[in-house]
Motif scaffolding. Structure first.
Motif, PDB file in Angstrom:
ATOM      1  N   UNK A 109      44.879 -45.800  21.165  1.00  0.00           N
ATOM      2  CA  UNK A 109      44.206 -45.435  22.391  1.00  0.00           C
ATOM      3  C   UNK A 109      44.266 -43.882  22.574  1.00  0.00           C
ATOM      4  N   UNK A 110      45.413 -43.232  22.316  1.00  0.00           N
ATOM      5  CA  UNK A 110      45.643 -41.738  22.142  1.00  0.00           C
ATOM      6  C   UNK A 110      44.643 -41.064  21.347  1.00  0.00           C
ATOM      7  N   UNK A 111      44.366 -41.488  20.164  1.00  0.00           N
ATOM      8  CA  UNK A 111      43.385 -40.947  19.280  1.00  0.00           C
ATOM      9  C   UNK A 111      41.796 -40.781  20.008  1.00  0.00           C
ATOM     10  N   UNK A 112      41.783 -41.763  20.946  1.00  0.00           N
ATOM     11  CA  UNK A 112      40.537 -41.616  21.609  1.00  0.00           C
ATOM     12  C   UNK A 112      40.304 -40.494  22.592  1.00  0.00           C
ATOM     13  N   UNK A 113      41.559 -39.594  22.794  1.00  0.00           N
ATOM     14  CA  UNK A 113      41.453 -38.436  23.848  1.00  0.00           C
ATOM     15  C   UNK A 113      41.347 -37.331  22.947  1.00  0.00           C
ATOM     16  N   UNK A 114      40.251 -36.574  23.045  1.00  0.00           N
ATOM     17  CA  UNK A 114      40.243 -35.437  22.373  1.00  0.00           C
ATOM     18  C   UNK A 114      40.930 -34.023  22.869  1.00  0.00           C
ATOM     19  N   UNK A 115      41.011 -34.045  24.096  1.00  0.00           N
ATOM     20  CA  UNK A 115      41.741 -32.908  24.824  1.00  0.00           C
ATOM     21  C   UNK A 115      43.295 -32.984  24.514  1.00  0.00           C
ATOM     22  N   UNK A 116      43.718 -32.032  24.122  1.00  0.00           N
ATOM     23  CA  UNK A 116      45.125 -31.878  23.707  1.00  0.00           C
ATOM     24  C   UNK A 116      45.735 -32.010  25.053  1.00  0.00           C
ATOM     25  N   UNK A 117      45.839 -31.391  26.046  1.00  0.00           N
ATOM     26  CA  UNK A 117      46.656 -31.503  27.321  1.00  0.00           C
ATOM     27  C   UNK A 117      46.399 -33.067  27.791  1.00  0.00           C
ATOM     28  N   UNK A 118      45.415 -33.467  27.983  1.00  0.00           N
ATOM     29  CA  UNK A 118      45.108 -34.902  28.605  1.00  0.00           C
ATOM     30  C   UNK A 118      45.889 -35.959  27.644  1.00  0.00           C
ATOM     31  N   UNK A 119      45.702 -35.507  26.352  1.00  0.00           N
ATOM     32  CA  UNK A 119      46.691 -36.753  25.527  1.00  0.00           C
ATOM     33  C   UNK A 119      47.994 -36.371  25.659  1.00  0.00           C
ATOM     34  N   UNK A 120      48.715 -35.289  25.883  1.00  0.00           N
ATOM     35  CA  UNK A 120      49.957 -35.037  26.226  1.00  0.00           C
ATOM     36  C   UNK A 120      50.346 -35.751  27.514  1.00  0.00           C
ATOM     37  N   UNK A 121      49.420 -35.514  28.510  1.00  0.00           N
ATOM     38  CA  UNK A 121      49.481 -36.117  29.705  1.00  0.00           C
ATOM     39  C   UNK A 121      49.912 -37.759  29.673  1.00  0.00           C
ATOM     40  N   UNK A 122      48.958 -38.251  28.957  1.00  0.00           N
ATOM     41  CA  UNK A 122      49.063 -39.844  28.835  1.00  0.00           C
ATOM     42  C   UNK A 122      50.402 -40.221  27.975  1.00  0.00           C
ATOM     43  N   UNK A 123      50.878 -39.193  27.071  1.00  0.00           N
ATOM     44  CA  UNK A 123      52.256 -39.656  26.263  1.00  0.00           C
ATOM     45  C   UNK A 123      53.386 -39.554  27.623  1.00  0.00           C
ATOM     46  N   UNK A 124      53.331 -38.757  28.211  1.00  0.00           N
ATOM     47  CA  UNK A 124      54.203 -38.630  29.523  1.00  0.00           C
ATOM     48  C   UNK A 124      54.123 -39.941  30.274  1.00  0.00           C
ATOM     49  N   UNK A 125      52.965 -40.482  30.439  1.00  0.00           N
ATOM     50  CA  UNK A 125      52.948 -41.700  31.453  1.00  0.00           C
ATOM     51  C   UNK A 125      53.278 -42.955  30.502  1.00  0.00           C
ATOM     52  N   UNK A 126      53.205 -42.878  29.251  1.00  0.00           N
ATOM     53  CA  UNK A 126      53.553 -43.797  28.387  1.00  0.00           C
ATOM     54  C   UNK A 126      55.140 -43.592  28.516  1.00  0.00           C
ATOM     55  N   UNK A 127      55.850 -42.600  28.348  1.00  0.00           N
ATOM     56  CA  UNK A 127      57.353 -42.347  28.442  1.00  0.00           C
ATOM     57  C   UNK A 127      57.822 -43.072  29.557  1.00  0.00           C
ATOM     58  N   UNK A 128      57.149 -42.669  30.692  1.00  0.00           N
ATOM     59  CA  UNK A 128      57.621 -43.121  32.056  1.00  0.00           C
ATOM     60  C   UNK A 128      57.596 -44.800  32.013  1.00  0.00           C
ATOM     61  N   UNK A 129      56.446 -45.113  31.620  1.00  0.00           N
ATOM     62  CA  UNK A 129      56.218 -46.740  31.716  1.00  0.00           C
ATOM     63  C   UNK A 129      57.262 -47.431  30.890  1.00  0.00           C
ATOM     64  N   UNK A 130      57.604 -46.965  29.758  1.00  0.00           N
ATOM     65  CA  UNK A 130      58.672 -47.495  28.948  1.00  0.00           C
ATOM     66  C   UNK A 130      60.010 -47.435  29.818  1.00  0.00           C
ATOM     67  N   UNK A 131      60.363 -46.271  30.287  1.00  0.00           N
ATOM     68  CA  UNK A 131      61.713 -45.966  31.037  1.00  0.00           C
ATOM     69  C   UNK A 131      61.578 -47.043  32.076  1.00  0.00           C
TER      70      UNK A 131
END
Length: 273
Positions: free
Chosen positions: A83-105
């Motif tokens: 799913x992260x590979x479908x996002x081409x914009x680096x900043x948006x992908x990093x934002x999604x990673x932060x959301x995933x980290x928050x979700x895991x916590x």
């Protein structure tokens, strides 16, 4: 804010006057050894709501970039790289990673609160009886104990319906009219406004969720729901009736200290209790 004088004597007189004209609303304050359970229930509900908000943000991010995401696969750890590979914009992908980290916590925290909630709720005798009700289960039983604390605060089913947001409000105007100088009651029908707006939102969500499960899962509640539909009742009204039925059975099982029986769902005396 009032501009006139303020002191204890004046405040006491105002409160007495409001009490005389029945403009004071009673608020329940009780201590039945459930303070720890009450705080754990609040923690569990808060963490659960926070997790839902983060999950909504994750999907909203993908949809804002025209990436369709239905179902729960987007949250799974084994599919995140895809799913992260479908996002081409680096900043948006990093934002999604932060959301995933928050979700895991939040998932880890929710499981921890859930374990403590179970351990604390098992200390209450009423918890086992409430768990016997098919649409309630362990979590809803613990939440009921934490929110309501004691069934003795409700004289009958109707105050519980009102506290749960399941009571129907009505309004009327011009109830009386003058006929030959005498007041006569008008035959105009009372208008229904809908359900009451002053209620406990967590409790209403609990009974609504129980009604949805009961109407779709095979069992006595599903049979009761199907019988209402067979009589011509609209589905939304049938679910409301089922939610009321569930609340009534909860109150009886808890207040009388009896075990749940399948025949209780079909018993009309319980609905009129």
């Amino acid at each position: 804010m009032r501009d006139d004088n303020q002191n204890d004597k004046i405040d006491a007189r105002r409160l007495a006057e409001l009490l005389r004209i029945d403009h004071l609303t009673s608020v329940y304050h009780g201590d039945h050894g459930l303070r720890t359970l009450k705080e754990l229930v609040r923690s569990y509900l808060t963490v659960t709501k926070d997790r839902g908000r983060v999950m909504t943000r994750v999907k909203a991010l993908y949809r804002s970039w025209a990436i369709p995401c239905t179902g729960k696969q987007v949250y799974a750890a084994c599919h995140r790289a895809e799913w992260l590979g479908r996002i081409n914009e680096l900043g948006v992908r990093r934002r999604a990673e932060f959301y995933y980290q928050q979700l895991d916590a939040l998932r880890v925290l929710r499981q921890e609160v859930r374990r403590e909630l179970f351990a604390e709720s098992k200390k209450q005798k009423a918890w086992k009886r409430l768990c016997q009700i098919p649409t309630i289960g362990p979590i809803r039983a613990a939440v009921l104990l934490g929110i309501l604390q004691t069934p003795q605060r409700f004289r009958s089913k109707r105050p519980l319906w009102k506290y749960s947001g399941l009571a129907i409000e009505t309004c009327s105007s011009a109830d009386h009219r003058s006929v030959n100088g005498q007041l006569q009651r008008s035959k105009k029908s009372v208008l229904v406004r809908g359900l009451n707006r002053n209620y406990n939102h967590d409790l209403k969500n609990l009974f609504k969720g129980a009604a949805v499960i009961g109407s779709s899962k095979a069992g006595p509640f599903q049979e009761f729901y199907a019988a209402l539909l067979a009589k011509g009742m609209r589905p939304e009204m049938a679910r409301l009736t089922l939610a009321r039925k569930t609340a009534t059975i909860v109150l009886i099982v808890w207040k009388r200290g009896v075990s749940f029986s399948r025949g209780d769902v079909a018993t009309k005396s319980i609905v009129s209790w």
